[in-house]
Design an enzyme around this catalytic site. Structure first.
Site, short mmCIF file in Angstrom:
data_model
loop_
_atom_site.label_atom_id
_atom_site.label_comp_id
_atom_site.label_asym_id
_atom_site.label_seq_id
_atom_site.Cartn_x
_atom_site.Cartn_y
_atom_site.Cartn_z
N ARG A 1 -20.95 7.01 14.42
CA ARG A 1 -20.60 5.98 14.10
C ARG A 1 -18.81 5.82 13.01
O ARG A 1 -17.89 6.76 12.64
CB ARG A 1 -21.83 5.70 12.84
CG ARG A 1 -23.29 5.76 13.45
CD ARG A 1 -23.22 4.47 13.85
NE ARG A 1 -24.00 4.07 14.49
CZ ARG A 1 -24.70 4.02 15.42
NH1 ARG A 1 -24.31 4.84 16.76
NH2 ARG A 1 -26.41 3.98 16.07
N GLU B 1 -16.86 -3.39 13.94
CA GLU B 1 -16.34 -3.26 15.88
C GLU B 1 -17.21 -3.98 16.22
O GLU B 1 -18.45 -4.62 15.39
CB GLU B 1 -18.11 -1.95 15.73
CG GLU B 1 -18.16 -1.02 17.05
CD GLU B 1 -19.17 -0.38 17.46
OE1 GLU B 1 -18.83 0.66 17.51
OE2 GLU B 1 -20.91 -0.47 17.23
N HIS C 1 -18.08 1.32 23.03
CA HIS C 1 -19.55 2.01 22.78
C HIS C 1 -20.69 1.77 24.10
O HIS C 1 -21.33 1.34 23.86
CB HIS C 1 -19.99 0.94 22.00
CG HIS C 1 -21.28 1.41 21.00
ND1 HIS C 1 -20.95 1.00 19.61
CD2 HIS C 1 -22.23 2.52 21.35
CE1 HIS C 1 -22.16 2.00 19.02
NE2 HIS C 1 -22.93 3.01 19.61
#
Length: 337
Positions: A248, A276, A295
């Protein structure tokens, strides 16, 4: 068993994922175990149209995009006796009411850990060869590196530091074993004996950072780990080191990381960032020492079927009255992703 005797199951997720999670063969296997309608996918537990199905549901099969399961949702599903999640972490989308009612919860987090670990292994191997940097140089200059340029490259004895013996972190450790790496681990919940069983040396975080050519993050996003790699700790990574983050973005101070990368002292392979996605004007998009992906390390495409298989296997155990293999305990969520 007659179809009418099968338990009723209901999907709750973003329906776009359903065909990949449960392709035809797997869907047929699922429907042999439970009465489930692929055309009915709950997006809102308060929707009157799904009320009758929820009232009859014994099993909820959830996935990415599932609405939060709170006390109101449980009141709509009074017969519910299991939640089977075709995804990773369940933290954040199930309320304490689920645990208070004693409903068993299962997650495919172990299955989702595999592609993340595979991505990480690839990143480590390529980083050790400086493949990302050399690709940029090759594109710009169209020349091969001179022999003297390769002195610091190679994976023989490369020092790799793993932060977090999570499911992904442990899988990465397994995948690294056949290679000639020197591997260290930081995890405050792992003993020296357990680290030895994992085949690694347990180190304090600062020592691990200073001793690693490549640092790979696999810790959960918790208050304890927030900004664990701050400016001071990022500066401990040796010059020319590489940071790999598939965990993360919140684990790393974004301003400090950007400064380190803009200065060119270290490089990074980033599948996750904070925020993000990054702002469109972020310098990280254009930097030759940053390999940025959107991602993608977790399950994508045909890898989603692995998550669906986990749910079907868990459903089979549930119906047989056996213990779920991937049960999630409430206490697990304190130190998990």
């Amino acid at each position: 068993m007659p179809t009418s005797a099968l338990p009723r199951a209901v999907f709750a997720m973003n329906p776009v994922h359903l065909p990949e999670l449960f392709p035809p063969g797997l869907m047929a296997r699922l429907q042999a175990l439970a009465r489930v309608d692929p055309a009915l996918v709950v997006r809102d537990f308060a929707d009157p149209a799904v009320g009758p199905a929820l009232a009859d549901a014994e099993i909820l099969i959830t996935g990415w995009g599932c609405p939060r399961i709170d006390a109101d949702a449980l009141r709509a599903a009074p017969r519910l006796r299991a939640l089977l999640h075709a995804g990773g972490s369940v933290r954040g989308w199930i309320d304490d009411a689920v645990w208070d009612r004693g409903i068993p919860v299962s997650s495919a987090v172990q299955a989702n850990a595999l592609p993340v670990a595979e991505y990480t292994l690839a990143a480590i191997l390529w980083a050790g060869k400086d493949a990302f940097g050399l690709r940029e140089r090759f594109r710009a200059e169209r020349v091969y590196p001179a022999p003297g340029d390769c002195v610091t490259m190679g994976n023989l004895g490369r020092r790799v530091g793993i932060i977090g013996a999570s499911r992904v972190g442990r899988r990465v450790l397994e995948l690294l074993r056949p290679f000639d790496f020197s591997v260290g681990l930081f995890d405050p919940y792992v003993s020296d004996a357990e680290a030895a069983a994992l085949g690694v040396v347990r180190l304090p975080l600062d020592e691990l950072l200073a001793a690693s050519d490549i640092v790979s993050l696999h810790a959960p996003d918790t208050p304890e780990t927030y900004r664990m790699l701050d400016r001071r700790r990022l500066a401990l990574i040796p010059d020319g080191g590489v940071l790999v983050n598939t965990s993360r973005g919140a684990l790393v101070d974004p301003e400090a990381l950007t400064d380190e990368l803009v200065g060119g002292r270290i490089s990074a392979v980033l599948d996750v960032t904070e925020p993000e996605p990054l702002p469109a004007d972020s310098p990280l998009y254009q930097m030759p020492n940053v390999f940025l992906t959107p991602h993608i390390a977790g399950s994508l495409g045909n890898e989603l079927e692995r998550l669906g298989r986990t749910v079907v296997d868990e459903l089979s155990l549930l119906i047989a009255g056996r213990e779920l293999e991937h049960a999630v305990r409430h206490t697990d969520l304190v130190n998990s992703a």
